[in-house]
Write a protein that holds these residues in place. Structure first.
Motif, PDB file in Angstrom:
ATOM      1  N   LEU A   1      -6.032  12.265  -1.200  1.00 56.41           N
ATOM      2  CA  LEU A   1      -6.999  11.608  -1.845  1.00 56.41           C
ATOM      3  C   LEU A   1      -7.093  11.083  -3.210  1.00 56.41           C
ATOM      4  N   ILE A   2      -6.195  11.628  -3.825  1.00 58.83           N
ATOM      5  CA  ILE A   2      -5.948  11.399  -5.437  1.00 58.83           C
ATOM      6  C   ILE A   2      -4.996  10.698  -5.417  1.00 58.83           C
ATOM      7  N   PHE A   3      -3.820  10.761  -4.738  1.00 61.47           N
ATOM      8  CA  PHE A   3      -2.548  10.011  -5.070  1.00 61.47           C
ATOM      9  C   PHE A   3      -2.544   9.094  -3.901  1.00 61.47           C
ATOM     10  N   LYS A   4      -3.229   8.216  -3.517  1.00 61.47           N
ATOM     11  CA  LYS A   4      -3.328   7.588  -2.439  1.00 61.47           C
ATOM     12  C   LYS A   4      -1.947   6.926  -1.916  1.00 61.47           C
ATOM     13  N   GLN A   5      -1.289   6.394  -2.893  1.00 59.94           N
ATOM     14  CA  GLN A   5      -0.092   5.631  -2.487  1.00 59.94           C
ATOM     15  C   GLN A   5       0.997   6.557  -1.952  1.00 59.94           C
ATOM     16  N   ARG A   6       0.822   7.949  -2.319  1.00 59.77           N
ATOM     17  CA  ARG A   6       1.768   9.029  -1.502  1.00 59.77           C
ATOM     18  C   ARG A   6       1.056  10.096  -0.766  1.00 59.77           C
TER      19      ARG A   6
END
Length: 342
Positions: A146-151
């Motif tokens: 949820l925080i690091f959406k790209q990964r």
């Protein structure tokens, strides 16, 4: 497993399959699908025993879940067409979440009817129903996604592999203990035909051992951190069913427990206990089947009732010390009344 773990596993599996398309909606859908099989708990089968032994039945069947996943996938694609989420991608996500739910349940001690409607309860017993070391990485992966959406997908994929490795570790630990148990049963001249080896609450280091032996059974604890390989077993009386007739529910309970059952009289009540779930004198699944009448004869209840006893966390400290290899505690199993199963 507990509902939080199943929802977290469903979300993580969904995120892993979605990959770069992992987002909050995918994680939420995975959590919902991961919870779905356990909704059978709302069904009432008529009595306490039936409600226990028929849980994890049709909703956990490896024969029914794939067709159900096909139906869900068709409905989704019918009403929410999407260029990326083709029918096959939706089906792969749905069936993966549903099947990992039921396979994880089959690794606990409770028993899962994997081939319903065909009879049989299957359990590997290599993980306790609540294990923070299994659940916390799943929750971390969801938060990271949820925080690091790209990964997000990468986080989920990595933790799915990690959680799978933990289950493999649990099975390996169980086999190590099983070899030790076999040696101890031989050296202590105890039977080895009907033996249960299952993890104690919240870990895969300390294992509970139950050995059935005619008119009594033996109970002991073995930790992977023990310096001594000897296992101290406590002998307990093993009673038999005192009535001539066996109710259908008792035959079902016998199959469910693989005959790890005990019987006792308490306050004029005939209580049947599943020895697999809990510890010592505080077992998770106990049922009242009959009451002794004023004439001294047993009178079967129309429907068996759940027998409840107080649960206590007071001995978790002793359990922790025993897990670390302190055999001086050795569970005085009369005291270590731990039963944290649902």
């Amino acid at each position: 497993m507990d509902s939080v773990t199943q929802a977290a596993l469903g979300a993580t599996v969904a995120g892993a399959i979605a990959g770069k398309r992992c987002n909050a909606k995918v994680l939420l859908a995975g959590a919902a699908l991961g919870t779905l099989p356990d909704l059978d708990v709302v069904l009432d089968y008529g009595d306490a025993v039936s409600n226990t032994i028929k849980h994890r039945g049709f909703s956990h069947s490896l024969l029914l879940l794939p067709p159900f996943a096909l139906l869900i996938s068709w409905l989704y694609c019918r009403f929410r067409p999407d260029a990326f989420w083709t029918f096959m991608r939706v089906f792969l996500l749905t069936v993966s979440v549903l099947l990992t739910h039921t396979l994880l349940d089959a690794m606990t001690t409770y028993g899962t009817q994997l081939l319903w409607p065909f009879a049989g309860y299957y359990e590997l017993r290599n993980i306790f129903i609540i294990d923070p070391l299994y659940t916390l990485p799943l929750l971390i992966a969801i938060g990271a996604a949820l925080i690091f959406k790209q990964r997000g997908g990468v986080w989920c994929q990595s933790v799915v592999l990690l959680s799978t490795a933990y289950l493999v570790w649990g099975y390996g630990a169980q086999q190590i203990v099983a070899n030790r148990v076999e040696d101890n049963l031989l050296s202590q001249n105890l039977p080895n035909q009907h033996v249960l080896i299952t993890p104690t609450p919240f870990n895969t280091l300390l294992w509970r051992v139950v050995v059935m032996d005619g008119e009594h059974y033996w109970e002991g604890l073995a930790s992977l951190l023990d310096d001594e390989q000897h296992i101290d077993f406590v002998s307990r009386p093993l009673q038999s069913w005192p009535l001539s007739d066996k109710p259908e529910t008792l035959r079902g309970l016998t199959a469910f427990s693989h005959n790890f059952l005990n019987y006792r009289e308490e306050n004029n009540a005939l209580i049947v206990s599943d020895l697999r779930l809990g510890m010592a004198n505080n077992l998770a699944f106990e049922f009242i089947y009959a009451q002794r009448g004023s004439d001294g004869e047993w009178q079967l209840l129309a429907a068996p009732l759940r027998h409840t006893s107080e649960r206590s966390l007071d001995q978790l400290g002793a359990l922790w010390m025993r897990m670390k290899g302190d055999q001086s505690i050795n569970a005085d199993l009369e005291v270590m009344d731990l039963s944290l199963n649902r």
